[in-house]
Design an enzyme around this catalytic site. Structure first.
Site, PDB file in Angstrom:
ATOM      1  N   LYS A 142      28.490  78.946  22.661  1.00  0.00           N
ATOM      2  CA  LYS A 142      29.184  79.609  22.359  1.00  0.00           C
ATOM      3  C   LYS A 142      28.104  80.705  23.676  1.00  0.00           C
ATOM      4  CE  LYS A 142      30.434  82.944  19.068  1.00  0.00           C
ATOM      5  NZ  LYS A 142      31.079  83.541  18.541  1.00  0.00           N
TER       6      LYS A 142
ATOM      7  N   CYS B 135      35.504  81.731  19.297  1.00  0.00           N
ATOM      8  CA  CYS B 135      35.583  83.445  18.793  1.00  0.00           C
ATOM      9  C   CYS B 135      35.758  83.693  19.865  1.00  0.00           C
ATOM     10  CB  CYS B 135      35.228  82.725  17.760  1.00  0.00           C
ATOM     11  SG  CYS B 135      35.583  83.947  16.426  1.00  0.00           S
TER      12      CYS B 135
ATOM     13  N   GLU C 159      35.838  77.665  13.567  1.00  0.00           N
ATOM     14  CA  GLU C 159      34.664  78.301  13.665  1.00  0.00           C
ATOM     15  C   GLU C 159      34.354  77.762  12.384  1.00  0.00           C
ATOM     16  OE1 GLU C 159      31.164  81.708  16.015  1.00  0.00           O
ATOM     17  OE2 GLU C 159      34.031  82.103  14.739  1.00  0.00           O
TER      18      GLU C 159
END
Length: 284
Positions: A115, A161, A42
């Site tokens: 995301k 993440c 990321e």
């Protein structure tokens, strides 16, 4: 037959072009070591300053596409801030989407994942409070993309993440056919030390997929403040066993480190056959 996978750990700073040079060197080295699928973390291109990077979105996409094609590798291009949604409409004013791109060995973008779960937490570190909702607009679609990597069909499920904290996401990706799940990340030192390894192992067990966690690690100077990330880029097999771990690793010299593992299709099939959890449980 196996596929060699590389996960790259970076210590990205705020100089975008310097970070791109480091990424180029790292991908070149991984490809020279016969990696066929390479995963970046990321915020690979920059830590902080996402709005500045978003203005270069198309340029950076082309950079990654050229890198993948030049080296003949499949590349999971960490994350990029994107000013538009997948349908081409503009993201809400002052926000961007945090997207992960899967690029094949011909340089074509095969998949884009936006995301879904945005990081919001109070952490006992120098930053204290994190709220990605102030910068990013969340996505709402899971992505599992079939690829032909080194002659084998592999279904790649995509996370970013904070997504790794949500078991249902990994299980749904497996139901969509995932063989490998990618997790580019920039875990804080505190949350990473406490949870990173356990979460990767848990998601591997939940999904019976190979989990590839690619991380930022070390100290990042962002203007007048610093941020510490945990590192430990890691590859975990479908049995929850750690196959590779970079450690926290000081990459101040080269700016990166790489760890490798072999994805064995037959070995994973045996793990799934020995405990067929997806034959006895279905999510609604």
């Amino acid at each position: 037959m196996t596929i060699r996978i590389a996960t790259i750990q970076l210590n990205s700073q705020t100089d975008i072009d310097a970070n791109l040079s480091t990424i180029s060197d790292a991908v070149s080295e991984a490809a020279a070591c016969d990696a066929k699928f390479i995963v970046l973390p990321e915020n690979a291109c920059v830590m902080g300053r996402q709005s500045q990077l978003a203005t270069r979105y198309d340029e950076i996409c082309q950079f990654y596409q050229s890198l993948a094609k030049t080296h003949g590798v499949h590349l999971l291009a960490g994350t990029l801030p994107c000013p538009t949604r997948p349908d081409g409409s503009d993201v809400r004013e002052d926000l961007v989407r945090q997207v992960s791109l899967l690029i094949d060995d011909q340089g074509d973008i095969k998949a884009r994942y936006d995301k879904i779960h945005l990081f919001r937490a109070t952490v006992d570190d120098s930053t204290g409070s994190y709220d990605e909702g102030k910068t990013f607009e969340h996505g709402d679609k899971l992505v599992c993309q079939p690829c032909v990597i080194d002659g084998q069909v592999v279904n790649v499920g995509m996370m970013i993440c904070f997504d790794v904290r949500f078991p249902a996401l990994a299980q749904r990706l497996r139901q969509m056919g995932a063989d490998i799940i990618t997790v580019p990340a920039a875990f804080t030192h505190r949350t990473g030390e406490a949870h990173w390894q356990m979460l990767l192992q848990a998601r591997a067990l939940d999904s019976q997929c190979l989990i590839v966690g690619s991380a930022q690690g070390g100290t990042h100077q962002i203007g007048s403040r610093t941020r510490e990330t945990w590192g430990h880029s890691m590859i975990v097999d479908a049995h929850g066993q750690i196959m590779a771990d970079s450690g926290r690793t000081d990459v101040a010299g080269s700016g990166y480190c790489i760890v490798y593992a072999e994805y064995d299709v037959d070995h994973q099939a045996k793990i799934r056959a020995s405990m067929p959890i997806f034959d006895c449980h279905r999510l609604a």
